[in-house]
Design an enzyme around this catalytic site. Structure first.
Site, short mmCIF file in Angstrom:
data_model
loop_
_atom_site.label_atom_id
_atom_site.label_comp_id
_atom_site.label_asym_id
_atom_site.label_seq_id
_atom_site.Cartn_x
_atom_site.Cartn_y
_atom_site.Cartn_z
N ASP A 81 42.75 41.73 32.99
CA ASP A 81 42.85 39.95 33.43
C ASP A 81 42.22 39.41 32.49
O ASP A 81 41.06 39.34 31.92
CB ASP A 81 42.39 39.81 34.68
CG ASP A 81 42.85 38.50 35.28
OD1 ASP A 81 43.93 38.21 35.06
OD2 ASP A 81 42.19 37.76 35.73
N HIS A 118 41.56 25.58 32.79
CA HIS A 118 40.96 26.36 33.67
C HIS A 118 39.73 26.73 33.17
O HIS A 118 38.52 26.75 33.84
CB HIS A 118 41.63 27.72 34.04
CG HIS A 118 40.98 28.51 35.10
ND1 HIS A 118 40.81 28.40 36.25
CD2 HIS A 118 40.45 29.64 34.64
CE1 HIS A 118 40.11 29.37 36.69
NE2 HIS A 118 40.01 30.20 35.99
N GLU A 152 43.79 32.96 42.20
CA GLU A 152 43.99 32.73 40.95
C GLU A 152 45.66 32.81 40.86
O GLU A 152 46.21 33.83 40.91
CB GLU A 152 43.25 33.39 39.90
CG GLU A 152 41.73 33.13 39.97
CD GLU A 152 41.00 33.66 39.11
OE1 GLU A 152 41.21 34.68 38.40
OE2 GLU A 152 39.71 33.14 38.66
N GLU A 186 48.62 33.35 38.47
CA GLU A 186 48.66 33.94 37.17
C GLU A 186 50.20 34.49 37.07
O GLU A 186 50.82 34.86 38.14
CB GLU A 186 47.68 35.06 37.11
CG GLU A 186 46.20 34.81 37.25
CD GLU A 186 45.21 35.57 36.55
OE1 GLU A 186 45.61 36.45 35.83
OE2 GLU A 186 44.04 35.40 37.10
N ASP A 201 44.94 37.07 41.30
CA ASP A 201 43.86 37.57 41.20
C ASP A 201 42.90 37.14 42.06
O ASP A 201 41.97 36.07 41.85
CB ASP A 201 43.45 37.52 39.77
CG ASP A 201 42.21 37.98 39.31
OD1 ASP A 201 41.72 39.02 40.04
OD2 ASP A 201 41.40 37.37 38.33
N ARG A 216 34.13 34.16 44.81
CA ARG A 216 33.57 33.02 44.06
C ARG A 216 31.94 33.33 44.23
O ARG A 216 31.10 33.19 43.07
CB ARG A 216 33.80 31.66 43.91
CG ARG A 216 35.21 31.31 43.81
CD ARG A 216 35.77 31.60 42.56
NE ARG A 216 37.11 31.31 42.31
CZ ARG A 216 37.80 31.66 41.10
NH1 ARG A 216 37.42 32.42 40.21
NH2 ARG A 216 38.85 31.36 40.95
N GLN A 232 30.94 36.38 42.37
CA GLN A 232 31.29 36.28 40.99
C GLN A 232 29.97 35.36 40.47
O GLN A 232 29.38 36.08 39.29
CB GLN A 232 32.50 35.48 40.85
CG GLN A 232 32.88 35.15 39.39
CD GLN A 232 34.07 34.70 39.10
OE1 GLN A 232 34.76 34.22 40.11
NE2 GLN A 232 34.59 34.36 38.02
N LYS A 266 36.32 40.59 42.00
CA LYS A 266 37.80 40.78 41.39
C LYS A 266 38.36 42.11 41.97
O LYS A 266 39.60 42.16 41.51
CB LYS A 266 37.80 40.64 39.96
CG LYS A 266 37.20 39.31 39.36
CD LYS A 266 38.09 38.39 39.43
CE LYS A 266 37.76 36.94 38.84
NZ LYS A 266 38.75 35.93 39.06
N THR A 293 44.27 42.49 44.16
CA THR A 293 45.21 41.71 43.27
C THR A 293 46.75 42.01 43.52
O THR A 293 47.20 43.05 43.83
CB THR A 293 45.24 42.29 41.85
OG1 THR A 293 43.84 42.10 41.35
CG2 THR A 293 45.86 41.38 41.00
N GLU A 297 38.77 25.23 41.38
CA GLU A 297 38.93 23.89 40.65
C GLU A 297 39.52 22.64 41.34
O GLU A 297 38.93 21.44 41.16
CB GLU A 297 40.07 24.11 39.41
CG GLU A 297 39.73 24.99 38.18
CD GLU A 297 40.96 25.30 37.34
OE1 GLU A 297 41.47 26.27 37.68
OE2 GLU A 297 41.04 24.81 36.57
MN MN Z 1 42.04 36.02 36.76
#
Ligand code: MN
Length: 409
Positions: free
Chosen positions: A123, A130, A194, A196, A228, A232, A235, A248, A252, A353
């Protein structure tokens, strides 16, 4: 009809609706099954699936028997010439006016499966908006964008084992997170998505041999939507110095239909403006992005929406960089683009975000949200639009189940 002209209409009436994701110009591949039958390859056309295993058996299309497999890898491994000849043949037999008998299955009666056996999953982090927004939240505005970011694609090696197909529920993880006075064991409190695009590698490369960006372009079979899922709080506590790990690995989600590079070709365009020249090994000989509207909904409400052309590094650049030191790529390698975000909050591809790290809640169907709650459903969408048709990706959805721990926790 002049050489190269595509028939605009299909014999499958639903495929001619201008709002349909799967017109004859698209022809995305997937794996499906129906009650009492084994998973095999198919192609989406309108609200139908053309059973490719049955079509090959009937002599309508030739793919060395690969369509009977429960994944697309064997067909993809046949290479670009086979991709082109099968696409041309499918266009011919699905066109308006064609009369050959077709094994069509109503999509509503089919179960869709993972379209590929995911060989490896990497990834990336290729939207400058971002990367900057998240960098501000994790490290402050001065250190938001790392110094190498505008010089090379940044990524991490993810887990192929936790890639699932759209519709698979995702369990909120239990994990070690940072508490007031030290680490605590907790259900994830900051669960995020996420938005993507995932590129699927269709041609292998050799260990020890770097590939160029133009060569990398020729290695990409197609694209799927990719969520994804990200924890948080996990993370933030784990990511330095080696990057994301368990934050992560919880899952997915990818869409069941692979939109081919060939179908997206008319929508090729440039990406974000370069902040500085790239080293020669990352230079492109043609634009590497697509004019593709992409976004997500939460519990059916429209949330973020942007365009894939905001990205800074293309999939081909990411693939080329992936082989920089000689890493071999294999058929079925999945490359996540990185979260796709435009500059404004309503263009962002993650709640982190959109809510500024949980500081600005958003209202979803009358309820306040900072991150994803149990029972919430996230759906991704993408489409490229042309006159009278659109190349859609179909659904990519996942619902969150409550956390569950071992009895001895
Ligand atoms: Mn990602």
């Amino acid at each position: 009809m002049p050489t190269g002209d595509q028939p605009q209409r299909s014999r499958v009436a639903s495929a001619n609706d201008p709002g349909c994701d799967f017109p004859i110009q698209n022809l995305p591949y997937g794996v499906f099954s129906t009650a009492g039958s084994a998973p095999r390859c198919g192609v989406a056309i309108g609200d139908r699936i053309l059973d490719l295993a049955a079509a090959e058996k009937a002599g309508l299309v030739a793919a060395s028997g690969t369509f009977a497999a429960p994944q697309m890898n064997d067909f993809i491994a046949l290479g670009r010439a086979a991709w082109a000849s099968v696409r041309a043949r499918l266009t011919e037999i699905l066109a308006e006016g064609a009369t050959v008998d077709l094994p069509l299955v109503p999509m509503a009666e089919a179960t869709l499966h993972l379209p590929i056996r995911v060989t490896e999953y990497t990834d990336f982090y290729a939207s400058k908006n971002h990367a900057f927004n998240v960098g501000v939240l994790f490290r402050g505005p001065e250190n938001a964008l790392p110094p190498q970011w505008t010089h090379m694609p940044i990524g991490y090696n993810g887990r192929a084992s936790s890639v699932v197909v759209s519709g698979t529920p995702i369990r909120r993880p239990m994990a070690q997170v940072k508490g007031e006075t030290g680490p605590v064991w907790s259900a994830c409190r900051r669960l995020d998505l996420e938005l993507e695009l995932g590129a699927i590698v269709g041609v292998p490369s050799t260990m020890g041999e770097r590939v160029s960006v133009p060569e990398a372009e020729e290695m990409i079979f197609g694209y799927v939507l990719l969520n994804d899922w990200s924890a948080r709080d996990v993370q933030a506590w784990e990511y330095q110095p080696l990057g994301p790990f368990q934050s992560k690995a919880l899952g997915t989600t990818i869409s069941p239909w692979i939109v081919t590079q060939a179908a997206l070709e008319p929508f090729r365009c440039t990406g974000a403006e370069r902040a500085n020249p790239l080293l020669p090994y990352l230079k492109e000989d043609r634009p590497g992005f697509y004019d593709l509207t992409i976004g997500w909904t939460m519990n059916g409400q429209r949330m973020g929406r942007t365009n894939y052309n905001v990205m800074y590094y293309s999939s081909a650049q990411q693939l080329a960089h992936h082989t920089e030191t000689g890493c071999p790529m294999r058929v079925g390698d999945l490359l996540g683009s990185g979260t796709i975000s435009g500059p404004s909050p309503d263009q962002t591809g993650a709640l982190l975000e959109m809510t500024m790290g949980g500081k600005n809640p958003v209202t979803v169907k009358g309820e306040a949200r900072t991150f994803i709650e149990d029972g919430d459903e996230i759906d991704l969408f993408a489409y490229a639009e042309s006159t009278g048709y659109r190349i859609g990706f179909g659904p990519c959805s996942g619902r969150i189940l409550p956390a569950k721990d071992r009895a001895d926790a």
